[in-house]
Design a protein around this motif. Structure first.
Motif, short mmCIF file in Angstrom:
data_model
loop_
_atom_site.label_atom_id
_atom_site.label_comp_id
_atom_site.label_asym_id
_atom_site.label_seq_id
_atom_site.Cartn_x
_atom_site.Cartn_y
_atom_site.Cartn_z
N ALA A 136 0.82 -1.21 0.00
CA ALA A 136 0.00 0.00 0.00
C ALA A 136 0.86 1.26 0.00
O ALA A 136 0.41 2.32 -0.44
N ASP A 165 -7.93 -4.88 4.21
CA ASP A 165 -7.37 -4.35 2.96
C ASP A 165 -7.66 -2.87 2.82
O ASP A 165 -6.78 -2.07 2.47
N GLU A 166 -8.91 -2.50 3.08
CA GLU A 166 -9.28 -1.09 2.95
C GLU A 166 -8.53 -0.22 3.96
O GLU A 166 -8.08 0.88 3.64
N SER A 225 -5.62 -0.86 5.20
CA SER A 225 -4.21 -0.79 4.81
C SER A 225 -3.98 0.25 3.72
O SER A 225 -2.95 0.94 3.71
N PHE A 226 -4.95 0.39 2.82
CA PHE A 226 -4.78 1.36 1.74
C PHE A 226 -5.16 2.78 2.17
O PHE A 226 -5.07 3.71 1.37
N GLY A 232 -11.47 4.62 2.02
CA GLY A 232 -11.04 3.44 2.76
C GLY A 232 -11.63 3.38 4.15
O GLY A 232 -11.92 2.29 4.66
#
Length: 425
Positions: free
Chosen positions: A30, A156-157, A159-160, A262
């Motif tokens: 990321a 995931d969201e 992390s980004f 995110g």
């Protein structure tokens, strides 16, 4: 089993250390794209070269990830992810050295591309481990796997959103070089720990007993296209927000606007564990697609950063539910021995969609401004609606036999329920 009980059980099965390692291990990826852009652009004075280098890293990662996923399916994640973590960390450090050494533009772009090839997709590979981790839970396994995918979508969201923030903090405190070296250090340590965790060996046990089977079945191809649409949404939204912030004289706020996508998505991802089991994932994807369309249309009317930020935050509430449904469907429609390749290919489709969305939005922005760029976001959600509306029967049929559950039962000998997605999702 309630959603909270499911999350607690998952934490018990995997251990808090693994959850931490798997989350931090995905941060370097990321961080790498924005870090590369800033490093090359500030050192060379050319945003064109910076964008080309960051794009080369992203595209190379999208190409290499399915290859690594297929190899991990065959020989196990441990060796593949360990090699990727060490090579990826070395690649990030080498990129810093090449840029600092005033090397040629070709060498800078080539180094970025080679680095992208090596970077591991920790998030998709972590998804593969949850089925074997929950193997002994009997009738609760399906619900636990669904809860695990909800968590992974939220992770995931997050992390980004956190990754670019770390880059910003590192650049402010040290330099662009410091940001990429931090990413390299995190990857070398936490990527290696993720590779060496016992769950990696567990994920590969018993796979030789399952026939390989085809990966690109029609239902899975639909899901690949679905991820291209969501990647296009990411790319177009980030581009549109950047253009708007720049036009308003506040380019530094562009990253903050995109980060809210995110935030909303991570919160919604955790909440998807509360969706009743009787609602199949193909239906969840359809509802989420319509929500994406409804929530994106106001972007065409927003002309201030505050309004755009608020709209992007709400839009994020539909992103994770859509992606979680897509990844969950993929885990069911492909052979168990190909899940690693399937997960990483979906991640690659997201990256390719990002490149497509950002490129198209950028072209429109050059001629017509931020609203035109954000119209690509709306267009991508419209494609998602058409795709999911037309493919409900195909996806429902593909998940009716839940081949992963059947294979798990034959390999482990544990009684695992199987049934249609409308009853076991």
């Amino acid at each position: 089993m309630s959603p909270l009980a499911s999350y607690r059980r998952l934490l018990q099965l995997a251990g808090p250390t693994y959850v931490l390692v798997a989350f931090v291990g995905r941060l370097p990826l990321a961080m790498s794209q924005l870090g590369t852009l800033l490093l090359v652009a500030t050192s060379s004075g050319s945003y064109g070269l910076g964008g080309l280098s960051a794009g080369a890293l992203a595209v190379a990662n999208a190409v290499g990830a399915p290859v690594a996923g297929t190899l991990a399916d065959r020989v196990g994640q441990r060796h593949v992810v360990l090699a990727q973590s060490l090579l990826g960390a070395a690649g990030l450090a080498a990129l810093v050295a090449v840029v600092r050494g005033d090397s040629s533009d070709v060498l800078v772009v080539l180094t970025a591309a080679l680095t992208g090839l090596a970077l591991p997709q920790v998030g998709p590979l972590a998804r593969v481990r949850w089925r074997p981790l929950t193997r002994t839970t009997g009738a609760h396994q399906r619900r636990l796997v669904d809860a695990a995918f909800s968590y992974e979508g939220a992770a995931d969201e997050a992390s980004f959103a956190i990754g670019p923030a770390l880059v910003g903090l590192s650049v402010a405190a040290f330099s662009p070089s410091g940001a990429l070296l931090l990413a390299a250090g995190l990857l070398a340590v936490f990527g290696s720990l993720f590779a060496l965790d016992p769950s990696a060996r567990l994920a590969h046990e018993g796979r030789h007993a399952v026939a390989a089977g085809r990966l690109l079945v029609p239902a899975y191809a639909v899901l690949v296209v679905a991820q291209v649409t969501i990647g296009s949404l990411f790319g177009a939204t980030q581009t549109g927000a950047t253009v708007l912030a720049t036009d308003l004289g506040k380019p530094g706020l562009a990253g903050f606007v995109h980060a809210t996508l995110g935030v909303g998505s991570a919160l919604a991802g955790l909440a998807t564990a509360y969706v009743p089991e009787r609602i199949g994932h193909e239906r969840r994807a359809l509802v989420a697609a319509w929500a994406l369309l409804a929530f994106s249309v106001p972007l065409l009317l927003a002309d201030t950063l505050l309004a755009t930020t608020a709209t992007v935050l709400v839009l994020g509430l539909a992103v994770a539910p859509y992606m979680i449904a897509v990844f969950s469907l993929a885990e069911r429609v492909v052979p168990p021995s190909r899940v690693g390749a399937a997960m990483t290919m979906l991640a690659s489709a997201t990256g390719l969609g990002y490149a497509l969305g950002s490129s198209l939005a950028g072209r429109l922005a050059d001629t017509s401004g931020a609203t035109a760029a954000l119209s690509v976001t709306v267009g991508a959600t419209g494609v998602a609606v058409l795709l999911m509306s037309s493919q409900q029967r195909r996806l429902r049929s593909a998940t009716a036999a839940t081949p992963a559950d059947v294979a798990e039962e034959s390999v482990s000998g544990d009684p695992v329920p199987c049934g249609s997605s409308s009853s076991a999702s």
